[in-house]
Design an enzyme around this catalytic site. Structure first.
Site, PDB file in Angstrom:
ATOM      1  N   TYR A  29      -2.018  -1.112  10.672  1.00  0.00           N
ATOM      2  CA  TYR A  29      -2.264  -1.589   8.624  1.00  0.00           C
ATOM      3  C   TYR A  29      -0.635  -0.997   8.172  1.00  0.00           C
ATOM      4  O   TYR A  29       0.002  -1.855   7.182  1.00  0.00           O
ATOM      5  CB  TYR A  29      -3.218  -0.388   8.642  1.00  0.00           C
ATOM      6  CG  TYR A  29      -3.369  -0.730   6.932  1.00  0.00           C
ATOM      7  CD1 TYR A  29      -3.554  -2.285   6.501  1.00  0.00           C
ATOM      8  CD2 TYR A  29      -2.815   0.257   5.552  1.00  0.00           C
ATOM      9  CE1 TYR A  29      -4.667  -1.891   5.201  1.00  0.00           C
ATOM     10  CE2 TYR A  29      -2.814   0.168   5.008  1.00  0.00           C
ATOM     11  CZ  TYR A  29      -3.812  -0.754   3.884  1.00  0.00           C
ATOM     12  OH  TYR A  29      -3.810  -0.710   2.853  1.00  0.00           O
ATOM     13  N   SER A  73       1.008  -1.383   0.222  1.00  0.00           N
ATOM     14  CA  SER A  73       0.132  -0.094  -0.155  1.00  0.00           C
ATOM     15  C   SER A  73       0.857   1.179  -0.034  1.00  0.00           C
ATOM     16  O   SER A  73       2.043   0.957   0.469  1.00  0.00           O
ATOM     17  CB  SER A  73      -1.081   0.099   1.629  1.00  0.00           C
ATOM     18  OG  SER A  73      -0.992   1.543   1.602  1.00  0.00           O
TER      19      SER A  73
END
Ligand code: NAD
Length: 260
Positions: free
Chosen positions: A155, A142
């Site tokens: 995350y 990401s």
């Protein structure tokens, strides 16, 4: 281009994983799917591309189930040539409020699962092509593997970790035919992000449309979502002969997010 190859894509019942699986199938790769929710619909979409499709429902937070999935994939189609570590979840909260079980789940699903699938896939990839090796490992990280955002501690930690794992996997295989690279998307409008749009709209009492515009405006200069199709095309490039010497990169497709 990928006829005769087998791609295992974790979390491919939805969103980015499904987009990547379809892009690889369009190049002729047989697909081993994984993920929760509706399986029949996505499976039919991939099968429509005239490749063989199998499915294993391993929970990617469980190493024993990952092991079972890797054995199943090899038994179905010979061996896994392309591994896409994509399954992931999100939870948004400040560190002092972050539920411990959510932290553990995000680290297990978004990071440790990639280590387990990679360690189990590598020996066959290294032995392929008469011992010269051929394999592609693609980690869906990401933009949060490159930069941080508040309220996403688990995350961001997992995604920075998977960028590190990508580099080490690439280096340990640098003289062979196995490459490993990471894809770092910005916002992609999948169920994972729709939940964040819905939460934003509910918290601020604004419409979904306004919440979507705000979400993009805060982080993504292009003000556009990246699409699963665009990410699939990048995965295909990594699998192409032109990608032979692309090793250990974390390639962002983020509308300029990390360029700021
Ligand atoms: P999604 O929710 O549409 O898909 C997630 C997939 O993972 C689904 O198939 C789901 O069933 C599967 N999954 C979840 N938990 C699992 C588990 N324990 N075991 C097996 N499968 C499991 O989300 P998405 O946006 O397509 O996300 C895919 C990946 O892309 C994730 O790693 C995510 O972090 C990453 N990503 C997404 C965005 C975005 O904006 N959507 C941006 C950057 C990175």
């Amino acid at each position: 281009m990928l006829k005769g190859k087998t791609a295992l894509v974790t979390g491919s019942t939805s969103g980015i994983g499904l987009g990547i699986a379809k892009a690889l199938a369009a190049q002729g790769a047989n697909i081993v799917m994984n993920g929760f929710g509706d399986v029949a619909g996505p499976k039919a979409e991939i099968a429509a591309l005239c490749v063989k499709v199998a499915y294993h429902g391993a929970d990617m937070s469980k190493p024993a189930e990952i092991e079972d999935m890797m054995k199943y994939a090899a038994a179905q189609f010979g061996q896994v040539d392309i591994l896409v570590n994509n399954a992931g979840i999100q939870h948004v909260a400040r560190i002092e409020d972050f539920p411990v079980e959510k932290w553990d789940a995000i680290i297990a699903i978004n990071l440790s699962s990639a280590f387990h699938a990679t360690r189990l896939a590598l020996p066959a990839m290294q032995a392929a092509n008469a011992g010269q090796g051929w394999g592609r490992i693609i980690n869906v990280a990401s933009v949060h593997g490159l930069v941080g955002s508040a309220e996403k501690s688990a995350y961001v930690t997992a995604k920075h970790g998977i960028v590190g794992l990508t580099k080490v996997t690439a280096l340990e295989n640098a003289t062979g035919g196995v490459t490993c690279n990471a894809i770092c998307p910005g916002w992609v409008l999948t169920p994972l992000v729709q939940k964040q749009v819905d939460a934003k709209a509910a918290a601020a009492g604004i419409s979904n449309q306004v919440a979507t515009a705000q979400l993009l405006g805060e982080k993504e200069p292009s003000l556009q979502f990246t699409t699963p199709e665009e990410l699939g095309a990048l995965a295909v490039f990594f699998c192409s002969p032109a990608g032979n010497n692309v090793r250990g990169v974390a390639w962002n497709m983020d509308g300029g997010w990390a360029a700021q």
